[in-house]
Design a protein around this motif. Structure first.
Motif, PDB file in Angstrom:
ATOM      1  N   LEU A   1       0.855  -1.189   0.000  1.00 38.75           N
ATOM      2  CA  LEU A   1       0.000   0.000   0.000  1.00 38.75           C
ATOM      3  C   LEU A   1       0.890   1.238   0.000  1.00 38.75           C
ATOM      4  O   LEU A   1       1.464   1.589   1.035  1.00 38.75           O
ATOM      5  N   PRO A   2       1.022   1.915  -1.147  1.00 31.98           N
ATOM      6  CA  PRO A   2       1.835   3.137  -1.175  1.00 31.98           C
ATOM      7  C   PRO A   2       1.100   4.295  -0.510  1.00 31.98           C
ATOM      8  O   PRO A   2      -0.138   4.347  -0.518  1.00 31.98           O
ATOM      9  N   PRO A   3       1.806   5.250   0.075  1.00 31.33           N
ATOM     10  CA  PRO A   3       1.157   6.422   0.671  1.00 31.33           C
ATOM     11  C   PRO A   3       0.591   7.336  -0.409  1.00 31.33           C
ATOM     12  O   PRO A   3       1.031   7.297  -1.567  1.00 31.33           O
ATOM     13  N   PRO A   4      -0.401   8.150  -0.064  1.00 36.06           N
ATOM     14  CA  PRO A   4      -0.972   9.075  -1.058  1.00 36.06           C
ATOM     15  C   PRO A   4       0.057  10.002  -1.690  1.00 36.06           C
ATOM     16  O   PRO A   4      -0.091  10.378  -2.855  1.00 36.06           O
ATOM     17  N   SER A   5       1.093  10.383  -0.945  1.00 35.58           N
ATOM     18  CA  SER A   5       2.108  11.264  -1.520  1.00 35.58           C
ATOM     19  C   SER A   5       2.842  10.580  -2.676  1.00 35.58           C
ATOM     20  O   SER A   5       3.155  11.226  -3.690  1.00 35.58           O
TER      21      SER A   5
ATOM     22  N   ARG B   1       3.499   9.933  -8.582  1.00 31.73           N
ATOM     23  CA  ARG B   1       3.377   9.125  -9.803  1.00 31.73           C
ATOM     24  C   ARG B   1       2.413   9.770 -10.790  1.00 31.73           C
ATOM     25  O   ARG B   1       2.673   9.784 -12.003  1.00 31.73           O
ATOM     26  N   ILE B   2       1.306  10.316 -10.306  1.00 33.85           N
ATOM     27  CA  ILE B   2       0.354  10.999 -11.192  1.00 33.85           C
ATOM     28  C   ILE B   2       1.022  12.190 -11.866  1.00 33.85           C
ATOM     29  O   ILE B   2       0.890  12.402 -13.084  1.00 33.85           O
ATOM     30  N   ALA B   3       1.747  12.980 -11.084  1.00 36.51           N
ATOM     31  CA  ALA B   3       2.387  14.176 -11.634  1.00 36.51           C
ATOM     32  C   ALA B   3       3.448  13.840 -12.676  1.00 36.51           C
ATOM     33  O   ALA B   3       3.647  14.597 -13.631  1.00 36.51           O
ATOM     34  N   SER B   4       4.121  12.701 -12.504  1.00 37.97           N
ATOM     35  CA  SER B   4       5.188  12.333 -13.435  1.00 37.97           C
ATOM     36  C   SER B   4       4.696  11.492 -14.612  1.00 37.97           C
ATOM     37  O   SER B   4       5.481  11.202 -15.520  1.00 37.97           O
ATOM     38  N   SER B   5       3.432  11.098 -14.617  1.00 30.85           N
ATOM     39  CA  SER B   5       2.917  10.200 -15.667  1.00 30.85           C
ATOM     40  C   SER B   5       1.689  10.772 -16.353  1.00 30.85           C
ATOM     41  O   SER B   5       0.823  10.018 -16.822  1.00 30.85           O
ATOM     42  N   LEU B   6       1.581  12.091 -16.393  1.00 27.19           N
ATOM     43  CA  LEU B   6       0.391  12.717 -16.973  1.00 27.19           C
ATOM     44  C   LEU B   6       0.150  12.321 -18.440  1.00 27.19           C
ATOM     45  O   LEU B   6      -0.993  12.050 -18.823  1.00 27.19           O
TER      46      LEU B   6
ATOM     47  N   MET C   1       1.660   3.120  -9.713  1.00 29.26           N
ATOM     48  CA  MET C   1       1.013   3.419 -10.991  1.00 29.26           C
ATOM     49  C   MET C   1      -0.386   2.824 -11.044  1.00 29.26           C
ATOM     50  O   MET C   1      -1.303   3.428 -11.622  1.00 29.26           O
ATOM     51  N   VAL C   2      -0.565   1.654 -10.450  1.00 30.71           N
ATOM     52  CA  VAL C   2      -1.904   1.054 -10.381  1.00 30.71           C
ATOM     53  C   VAL C   2      -2.845   1.970  -9.605  1.00 30.71           C
ATOM     54  O   VAL C   2      -3.972   2.239 -10.036  1.00 30.71           O
ATOM     55  N   TRP C   3      -2.367   2.470  -8.465  1.00 30.14           N
ATOM     56  CA  TRP C   3      -3.210   3.371  -7.676  1.00 30.14           C
ATOM     57  C   TRP C   3      -3.433   4.701  -8.391  1.00 30.14           C
ATOM     58  O   TRP C   3      -4.491   5.334  -8.224  1.00 30.14           O
ATOM     59  N   ALA C   4      -2.483   5.132  -9.186  1.00 26.30           N
ATOM     60  CA  ALA C   4      -2.681   6.351  -9.966  1.00 26.30           C
ATOM     61  C   ALA C   4      -3.813   6.169 -10.979  1.00 26.30           C
ATOM     62  O   ALA C   4      -4.672   7.053 -11.146  1.00 26.30           O
ATOM     63  N   GLU C   5      -3.841   5.020 -11.644  1.00 33.37           N
ATOM     64  CA  GLU C   5      -4.934   4.732 -12.574  1.00 33.37           C
ATOM     65  C   GLU C   5      -6.265   4.619 -11.836  1.00 33.37           C
ATOM     66  O   GLU C   5      -7.304   5.090 -12.324  1.00 33.37           O
ATOM     67  N   ILE C   6      -6.241   4.000 -10.651  1.00 30.80           N
ATOM     68  CA  ILE C   6      -7.469   3.891  -9.856  1.00 30.80           C
ATOM     69  C   ILE C   6      -7.967   5.276  -9.461  1.00 30.80           C
ATOM     70  O   ILE C   6      -9.180   5.555  -9.504  1.00 30.80           O
ATOM     71  N   ALA C   7      -7.053   6.168  -9.086  1.00 26.86           N
ATOM     72  CA  ALA C   7      -7.447   7.524  -8.712  1.00 26.86           C
ATOM     73  C   ALA C   7      -8.067   8.269  -9.887  1.00 26.86           C
ATOM     74  O   ALA C   7      -9.090   8.954  -9.742  1.00 26.86           O
ATOM     75  N   VAL C   8      -7.463   8.142 -11.070  1.00 26.01           N
ATOM     76  CA  VAL C   8      -8.015   8.799 -12.255  1.00 26.01           C
ATOM     77  C   VAL C   8      -9.395   8.236 -12.583  1.00 26.01           C
ATOM     78  O   VAL C   8     -10.341   8.982 -12.903  1.00 26.01           O
TER      79      VAL C   8
END
Length: 362
Positions: A142-146, A151-156, A326-333
């Motif tokens: 479980l990665p932290p939200p930060s 990851r979101i900011a670097s993978s737009l 990255m998985v959590w970044a996709e889930i967030a989007v």
């Protein structure tokens, strides 16, 4: 409830202050300020505190625990966890008081109603950040939200390409076709009792088909690109729209129908001026349900064959590479897109069915 929450919050702050000052000297400055202010909140036994004071203390506690975390070597001492729980209880107390104040009309819900879900979400994220970093939870679990935000900011560019493929193509097109077909078939069923007996059971059968069985078939029929995912979305959204529209068309009362008959109104006049307006709440219920089903269907369908782009493709491949952030970044989007889509449908519902009691009361 408010009385007990206030006592618990004060007690936790007092315990954290005592433990941090006596047993483990060197309490971080922000944490020291929060625990002192939280301990002084015991004055509410003699003076009535405004709910905004509790909100300010909660915000101070959340900020203090997050700012102080890098100053401590993991795992943080016991006083840190006491302060973290105290901040959460203060946030709970503030939301409880705010909700009751809005119910009594003391606070305008239209202005401050957004604070309740906002504070709840911020508190969850703060607890998530503190627990994962403070307890040293491995990022593959479980990665932290930060880390997810980084990851979101670097993978737009990658996230935008996946969003276009999954949401703008498969979801929106499949949603429009599925809901449109469901509505049209409902009108045909309403017009013909034969179709009602024949198509409703067939629609029920189609809705019961497992998506993990339908998705590979759609890929074989329509190819690996977005049309096969849109076909899965059509299947998932068709039946909810069909059933809700049929139920809504029967919602008009007998008295209203007799009045239309008295005015010599035909079938289409009655449908357009009476039955469809009465069915509008049912139709929008289906649209809201389908707004989430469509996104789920498109993402799951991408697990079974897709070009090298798409939310489902990215999730399945990055899990294999152990890139959980990255998985959590996709889930967030996906969560943000689904929530925004649902919100748009709700706004349309309020604009079109403003006359309905459920909308007026909201």
């Amino acid at each position: 409830m408010q009385h007990y929450l206030a006592i618990v919050a004060w007690g936790l702050c007092a315990a954290a202050l005592a433990l941090g000052s006596l047993i483990a000297p060197g309490l971080p400055p922000w944490l020291l300020v929060f625990t002192i202010v939280g301990s002084l909140s015991a004055a509410r036994m003699f003076v009535r505190f405004s709910l905004w004071v509790d909100g300010t203390i909660a915000a101070l506690g959340i900020a203090a625990t997050l700012v102080s975390l890098p100053e401590m070597s993991p795992p943080p001492p016991a006083f840190y966890w006491l302060a973290l729980v105290a901040a959460w209880v203060f946030a709970w107390l503030f939301v409880e008081r705010l909700s009751r104040a809005m119910g009594r009309g003391e606070v305008e819900p239209g202005v401050f109603g957004f604070l309740v879900p906002l504070i709840f979400g911020i508190t969850i994220l703060a607890l998530w950040e503190a627990v994962t970093r403070g307890a040293g939870v491995p990022s593959v679990i479980l990665p932290p939200p930060s880390a997810i935000w980084a990851r979101i900011a670097s993978s737009l560019p990658t996230l935008w390409a996946d969003f276009q493929q999954t949401f703008l193509k498969a979801v929106l097109i499949g949603y429009t076709l599925g809901c449109g077909l469901g509505f049209a078939v409902a009108i045909l069923i309403d017009r013909s009792p034969f179709l009602k007996r024949g198509l409703l059971p067939l629609g029920n059968f189609v809705s019961a088909l497992p998506i993990i069985g339908v998705a590979p078939i759609m890929v074989m029929w329509f190819g690996f690109d977005w049309p096969s995912k849109a076909a899965v979305v059509v299947i998932m959204t068709f039946f909810p729209m069909l059933v809700n529209t049929v139920a809504g068309l029967n919602a008009a009362g007998a008295m209203e129908r007799d009045l239309m008959t008295t005015y010599a109104a035909g079938y289409w006049q009655t449908l357009l001026k009476l039955r469809l307006p009465a069915a509008a709440p049912f139709i929008f219920n289906a649209l809201k349900i389908n707004s989430t089903l469509a996104l789920i269907g498109a993402i799951v369908a991408e697990f079974f064959g897709t070009p090298i782009v798409g939310m489902g493709f990215r999730i399945s491949t990055e899990v294999g590479r152990m890139n959980v952030d990255m998985v959590w970044a996709e889930i967030a989007v996906a969560a943000l897109a689904g929530s925004a889509f649902y919100g748009v449908v709700v706004l349309l519902e309020r604009a079109i069915t403003f006359w309905h009691p459920s909308v007026r009361s909201a």
